[in-house]
Design a protein around this motif. Sequence first.
Motif, short mmCIF file in Angstrom:
data_model
loop_
_atom_site.label_atom_id
_atom_site.label_comp_id
_atom_site.label_asym_id
_atom_site.label_seq_id
_atom_site.Cartn_x
_atom_site.Cartn_y
_atom_site.Cartn_z
N LEU A 88 0.68 -1.31 -0.06
CA LEU A 88 -0.08 -0.05 -0.13
C LEU A 88 0.85 1.14 0.00
O LEU A 88 0.66 2.13 -0.66
CB LEU A 88 -1.00 -0.21 1.25
CG LEU A 88 -2.20 -0.93 1.06
CD1 LEU A 88 -2.92 -0.87 2.25
CD2 LEU A 88 -3.08 -0.57 -0.07
N VAL A 89 1.99 1.23 0.79
CA VAL A 89 2.73 2.38 0.71
C VAL A 89 3.60 2.42 -0.54
O VAL A 89 3.59 3.60 -1.16
CB VAL A 89 3.94 2.18 1.93
CG1 VAL A 89 4.79 3.53 1.95
CG2 VAL A 89 3.22 2.44 3.28
N LEU A 90 3.97 1.42 -1.06
CA LEU A 90 4.58 1.58 -2.42
C LEU A 90 3.71 1.90 -3.39
O LEU A 90 3.96 2.67 -4.35
CB LEU A 90 5.15 0.14 -2.67
CG LEU A 90 6.18 0.00 -4.00
CD1 LEU A 90 7.26 0.58 -3.73
CD2 LEU A 90 6.28 -1.67 -4.08
N ALA A 91 2.30 1.42 -3.58
CA ALA A 91 1.50 2.06 -4.48
C ALA A 91 1.16 3.32 -4.21
O ALA A 91 0.97 4.17 -5.34
CB ALA A 91 -0.02 1.18 -4.37
N TYR A 92 1.03 3.98 -2.94
CA TYR A 92 0.64 5.52 -2.84
C TYR A 92 2.04 6.07 -3.31
O TYR A 92 1.78 7.38 -3.93
CB TYR A 92 0.76 5.58 -1.25
CG TYR A 92 0.37 7.17 -0.90
CD1 TYR A 92 -0.78 7.66 -1.15
CD2 TYR A 92 1.39 7.84 -0.35
CE1 TYR A 92 -0.86 9.00 -0.94
CE2 TYR A 92 1.14 8.98 0.22
CZ TYR A 92 0.03 9.69 -0.24
OH TYR A 92 -0.05 11.13 0.06
N ARG A 93 3.12 5.73 -3.08
CA ARG A 93 4.22 6.37 -3.69
C ARG A 93 4.48 6.55 -4.99
O ARG A 93 4.78 7.55 -5.57
CB ARG A 93 5.43 5.81 -2.73
CG ARG A 93 7.03 6.38 -3.41
CD ARG A 93 6.87 7.73 -2.79
NE ARG A 93 8.41 8.25 -3.09
CZ ARG A 93 8.81 9.48 -2.95
NH1 ARG A 93 7.98 10.18 -2.45
NH2 ARG A 93 9.94 9.89 -3.26
#
Length: 112
Positions: A88-93
């Motif tokens: 999720l953090v990777l997708a947001y970034r």
Amino acid sequence: MEIIMIVLAAILFATGVYNILQKQLLRIVIGTVLISHGAHLFILTMGKLKRGAPPVEVYGVTEYADPLPQALILTSIVISFGVTSFLLVLAYRAYKLNQTDNMEKMRGSEHE
């Protein structure tokens, strides 16, 4: 009961694979979550769904639940939570940098 759990795990695996093959990044993350939930059910089913006393051996108790599948599922839940958080953090970034969640647009052109 095991047949129902296996069918449910198969449905979760199938929808997870379908979501992983999509172009949107968030659907890919949802697909990995569904596959991990399917794996949890599969591990639980492979440990045989026994009804009995708690997994503590006491004198006079002949049937007790097997604690190994429960421990494996607990470990799997913790690992899948960490992987989901990371994705999720990777997708947001990736969305913040590229202003899109479409995997085809993130690939870029051949001339760059």
